[in-house]
Design a protein around this motif. Structure first.
Motif, short mmCIF file in Angstrom:
data_model
loop_
_atom_site.label_atom_id
_atom_site.label_comp_id
_atom_site.label_asym_id
_atom_site.label_seq_id
_atom_site.Cartn_x
_atom_site.Cartn_y
_atom_site.Cartn_z
N ILE A 298 -59.48 20.05 -7.35
CA ILE A 298 -58.24 20.43 -8.03
C ILE A 298 -57.38 21.14 -6.99
O ILE A 298 -57.87 22.04 -6.30
CB ILE A 298 -58.47 21.43 -9.19
N ARG A 299 -56.10 20.74 -6.89
CA ARG A 299 -55.18 21.48 -6.02
C ARG A 299 -54.49 22.59 -6.81
O ARG A 299 -53.98 22.34 -7.90
CB ARG A 299 -54.11 20.54 -5.45
N PHE A 300 -54.50 23.79 -6.26
CA PHE A 300 -53.78 24.92 -6.85
C PHE A 300 -52.62 25.26 -5.92
O PHE A 300 -52.83 25.51 -4.72
CB PHE A 300 -54.69 26.14 -6.99
N LEU A 301 -51.40 25.29 -6.46
CA LEU A 301 -50.20 25.48 -5.64
C LEU A 301 -49.32 26.56 -6.24
O LEU A 301 -49.45 26.88 -7.41
CB LEU A 301 -49.42 24.16 -5.60
N VAL A 302 -48.40 27.05 -5.41
CA VAL A 302 -47.47 28.09 -5.88
C VAL A 302 -46.04 27.63 -5.67
O VAL A 302 -45.69 27.18 -4.58
CB VAL A 302 -47.65 29.39 -5.06
N VAL A 303 -45.21 27.77 -6.71
CA VAL A 303 -43.77 27.65 -6.51
C VAL A 303 -43.16 29.03 -6.77
O VAL A 303 -43.43 29.65 -7.80
CB VAL A 303 -43.12 26.54 -7.39
N ALA A 304 -42.40 29.52 -5.80
CA ALA A 304 -41.79 30.85 -5.91
C ALA A 304 -40.27 30.69 -5.91
O ALA A 304 -39.66 30.58 -4.85
CB ALA A 304 -42.24 31.72 -4.73
N PRO A 305 -39.67 30.66 -7.11
CA PRO A 305 -38.22 30.49 -7.16
C PRO A 305 -37.47 31.77 -6.76
O PRO A 305 -37.95 32.88 -6.98
CB PRO A 305 -37.93 30.17 -8.64
N GLY A 306 -36.29 31.57 -6.19
CA GLY A 306 -35.34 32.67 -6.02
C GLY A 306 -34.54 32.79 -7.31
O GLY A 306 -34.83 32.09 -8.30
N ALA A 307 -33.52 33.66 -7.29
CA ALA A 307 -32.75 33.92 -8.52
C ALA A 307 -32.15 32.61 -9.07
O ALA A 307 -31.41 31.93 -8.37
CB ALA A 307 -31.66 34.93 -8.21
N THR A 308 -32.51 32.30 -10.30
CA THR A 308 -32.19 31.01 -10.90
C THR A 308 -31.50 31.23 -12.25
O THR A 308 -31.94 32.09 -13.03
CB THR A 308 -33.50 30.20 -11.11
N ALA B 126 -33.11 22.65 -9.68
CA ALA B 126 -33.59 22.72 -8.28
C ALA B 126 -35.09 23.00 -8.26
O ALA B 126 -35.85 22.40 -7.48
CB ALA B 126 -32.84 23.81 -7.53
N VAL B 127 -35.54 23.89 -9.15
CA VAL B 127 -36.96 24.25 -9.18
C VAL B 127 -37.77 23.06 -9.74
O VAL B 127 -38.89 22.77 -9.26
CB VAL B 127 -37.21 25.53 -10.01
N GLY B 128 -37.19 22.35 -10.71
CA GLY B 128 -37.87 21.17 -11.26
C GLY B 128 -38.09 20.11 -10.19
O GLY B 128 -39.21 19.60 -10.02
N ASN C 246 -30.97 26.44 -3.63
CA ASN C 246 -31.02 24.97 -3.76
C ASN C 246 -31.76 24.29 -2.61
O ASN C 246 -31.45 23.16 -2.25
CB ASN C 246 -29.61 24.39 -3.89
N GLN C 247 -32.73 25.00 -2.03
CA GLN C 247 -33.54 24.40 -0.95
C GLN C 247 -35.02 24.59 -1.26
O GLN C 247 -35.41 25.61 -1.83
CB GLN C 247 -33.24 25.09 0.38
N LEU C 248 -35.81 23.61 -0.82
CA LEU C 248 -37.27 23.74 -0.92
C LEU C 248 -37.80 24.15 0.45
O LEU C 248 -37.49 23.52 1.46
CB LEU C 248 -37.91 22.40 -1.34
#
Ligand SMILES: NC(=O)C1=CN([C@@H]2O[C@H](COP(=O)(O)OP(=O)(O)OC[C@H]3O[C@@H](n4cnc5c(N)ncnc54)[C@H](O)[C@@H]3O)[C@@H](O)[C@H]2O)C=CC1
Ligand SMILES: CCCCC/C=C\C=C\C(=O)C/C=C\C/C=C\CCCC(=O)O
Length: 271
Positions: A182-192, A228-230, A251-253
């Motif tokens: 199983i891959r466990f990943l993190v997405v850390a958004p900035g102010a959205t 953008a996060v989607g 708006n950048q990854l």
């Protein structure tokens, strides 16, 4: 020299996903982006049924009947969480993607904030080990840029997001990956721009003045929409190696590379 094309680690067509806190904001944008990629089914879940029903209507209009359903799920209840996961596994024959995205900002109710943000994510990760192992599944946990730069007036929230990043990196370690695939990943958004900021300073902060300063800073920093996060999350699911951490900001990854501990330590003395 051009960098090598990334290796796709998961094909999204025909897959099944569950998103916590999926009825609004970033969670709903994640559902939208996954459905656009051809997932067989996206289960949106949340603690507010009318938001969930509205979200399903919106996704059904866009992607057709039967692609999106709502499940009531309050992530503070392990029992509810487990029932929802079990039901999906039995209906669909398995669950491929889990997005632990439910989160709140509430320093006044910091214990609840801890339970939703940290414990809710832990519950999801432990259920993933129990019900999603050995099928190439992927878990993405929603952290925040507050995990790297703690927000001065949000100590409990910042701590919760650091915890999410930490626990995801531990679950995502190659040792565990070898055991469970199983891959466990993190997405850390900035102010959205989402409804998370639709709060009054007094309702979420123990110090109203701090709350006011916080909100002003947050509103002026919000320069991206949840889409953008989607979109970023879809890329992460396809290409992110287990344990990797990603930021979606302005708006950048962006891929985060954690420096080796030795590189930022200054020796003071031998003991
Ligand atoms: N909007 C922003 O600027 C940022 C948001 N985040 C994180 O993104 C995630 C999603 O937040 P947004 O979409 O911005 O806000 P949002 O308020 O639209 O979404 C949060 C969702 O979680 C649900 N939720 C709250 N408590 C729950 C519980 N006990 N069980 C299940 N669901 C529950 C809410 O009903 C809502 O649908 C959160 O984890 C948040 O901390 C991270 C960085 C920045
Ligand atoms: C400052 C936050 C007030 C309440 C905002 C609600 C939700 C915040 C969610 C986060 O994950 C915070 C993300 C980013 C912080 C954004 C701006 C802070 C600006 C302060 C600074 O620039 O130092």
């Amino acid at each position: 020299m051009a960098s090598a094309a990334p290796i796709q680690l998961m094909e999204l067509k025909g897959k099944v996903a569950l998103i916590t806190g999926g009825a609004t904001g970033i969670g709903l944008a994640m559902a939208d982006s996954l459905l656009a990629e051809g997932l067989k089914k996206v289960y949106i879940s949340g603690n507010i049924d009318k938001d969930g029903e509205e979200a399903v209507r919106e996704m059904t209009k866009k992607y057709g009947e039967g692609r999106c359903s709502f499940k009531h799920l309050d992530v503070t209840s392990l029992q509810q969480f487990e029932e929802v996961v079990k039901e999906i596994v039995s209906t669909e024959g398995g669950l491929d993607i889990l997005l632990n995205n439910a989160g709140i900002v509430n320093e006044r109710k910091w214990e609840l904030q801890t339970d939703v943000n940290i414990n809710g994510t832990m519950r999801g990760c432990l259920l993933a080990l129990k019900y999603m192992a050995n099928r190439g599944a992927c878990i993405v946990n929603t952290s925040s840029i507050a995990c790297f730069d703690p927000v001065p007036y949000l100590p409990g929230y910042s701590a919760s997001k650091s915890a999410i990043t930490g626990l995801s990196r531990a679950f995502g370690d190659p040792l565990l990956f070898k055991e469970h695939n199983i891959r466990f990943l993190v997405v850390a958004p900035g102010a959205t721009k989402t409804g998370i900021g639709n709060i009054t300073p007094a309702s979420y902060h123990y110090n109203e003045e701090w709350g006011r300063i916080n909100l002003e800073q947050f509103y002026s920093a919000q320069d991206q929409g949840p889409e953008a996060v989607g979109k970023g999350t879809v890329y992460i699911i396809k290409y992110g190696s287990s344990g990797s951490v990603w930021v979606v900001e302005h708006n950048q990854l962006l891929r985060v590379t954690q420096p080796k501990r030795e590189s930022y330590q200054t020796k003071i003395m031998d003991l």
